[in-house]
Write an enzyme that holds these catalytic residues in place. Structure first.
Site, PDB file in Angstrom:
ATOM      1  N   CYS A 140       0.864  -1.188   0.000  1.00 19.79           N
ATOM      2  CA  CYS A 140       0.000   0.000   0.000  1.00 19.79           C
ATOM      3  C   CYS A 140       0.900   1.237   0.000  1.00 19.79           C
ATOM      4  CB  CYS A 140      -0.876  -0.029   1.249  1.00 19.79           C
ATOM      5  SG  CYS A 140      -1.739   1.523   1.556  1.00 19.79           S
ATOM      6  N   CYS A 164      -1.530 -10.338  -7.382  1.00 19.57           N
ATOM      7  CA  CYS A 164      -1.947 -11.467  -6.556  1.00 19.57           C
ATOM      8  C   CYS A 164      -1.962 -10.962  -5.117  1.00 19.57           C
ATOM      9  CB  CYS A 164      -0.939 -12.601  -6.742  1.00 19.57           C
ATOM     10  SG  CYS A 164      -1.337 -14.086  -5.837  1.00 19.57           S
TER      11      CYS A 164
HETATM   12 ZN   LIG Z   1      -2.579   0.995   3.666  1.00 20.02          ZN
END
Ligand SMILES: [Zn+2]
Length: 188
Positions: A140, A164
């Site tokens: 992220c 994935c």
């Molecule tokens: Zn995050």
């Protein structure tokens, strides 16, 4: 002379034993007094910003922390979203950042949720040479939480890309439901 030196050595030994007790070097003898009323307000205002973080990321359970923070992998085929095909948005479980849209999800039969495109800017890529393989890890971009790996050249979709992703790294928000606010921590 000897009678003067011995008490001096004893006094020095005492000082050197007491010195390691305060964690911060302290040259002011007055501050060691327990009733140092004048020191208290000052010490409080100094410590408050460090001991009270403005915000924290979402709390993770043990399994979530293992995957997201320690770069673990959830078992194949058991993830909550492996076969989900509802309309909506996949967000980061740790910080709520929007990561993937359901329209970019496809069935790869690999045993984990698969996407061929991320939301613009949502994901960072890193070389991952662990486990005797050369792979590209995806995290992220906001909280750096581990998501999974990205593969190219498998010819599974037109974009020829497969993200994935561990289900446990994400939360699915159905179309029409309110997306929670992204948690952005102040930079250290
Ligand atoms: Zn995050």
């Amino acid at each position: 002379m000897r009678y003067l030196i011995l008490p001096l050595i004893a006094a020095m030994a005492l000082v050197s034993c007491r010195n390691p007790v305060p964690s911060v070097p302290n040259t002011d003898p007055g501050s060691q007094e327990p009733s140092g009323a004048a020191m208290k307000p000052d010490a409080k205002t100094k410590q408050q910003p460090e001991s009270q973080p403005a915000m924290t990321y979402n709390k993770l359970n043990e399994q979530e922390a293992y995957v997201i923070q320690q770069k673990g992998t959830e078992a194949m085929g058991v993830g909550e979203y492996t076969d989900t095909s509802d309309d909506g948005t996949y967000i980061c479980r740790q910080c709520n950042a929007e990561l993937y849209r359901s329209k970019d999800k496809f069935h790869s039969n690999c045993g984990w949720p698969s996407f061929d495109l991320e939301i613009d800017g949502a994901v960072n890529r890193h070389d991952d040479l662990s486990a005797g393989m050369t792979r590209t890890e995806i995290v992220c971009s906001n909280c750096k939480g581990h998501l999974g790996h990205v593969f190219h050249g498998e010819r599974l979709t037109e974009r020829n890309t497969r993200h994935c992703v561990n289900s446990i790294s994400m939360r699915f928000i159905k179309a029409g439901e309110k997306l929670p606010a992204k948690i952005v921590l102040p930079k250290k």
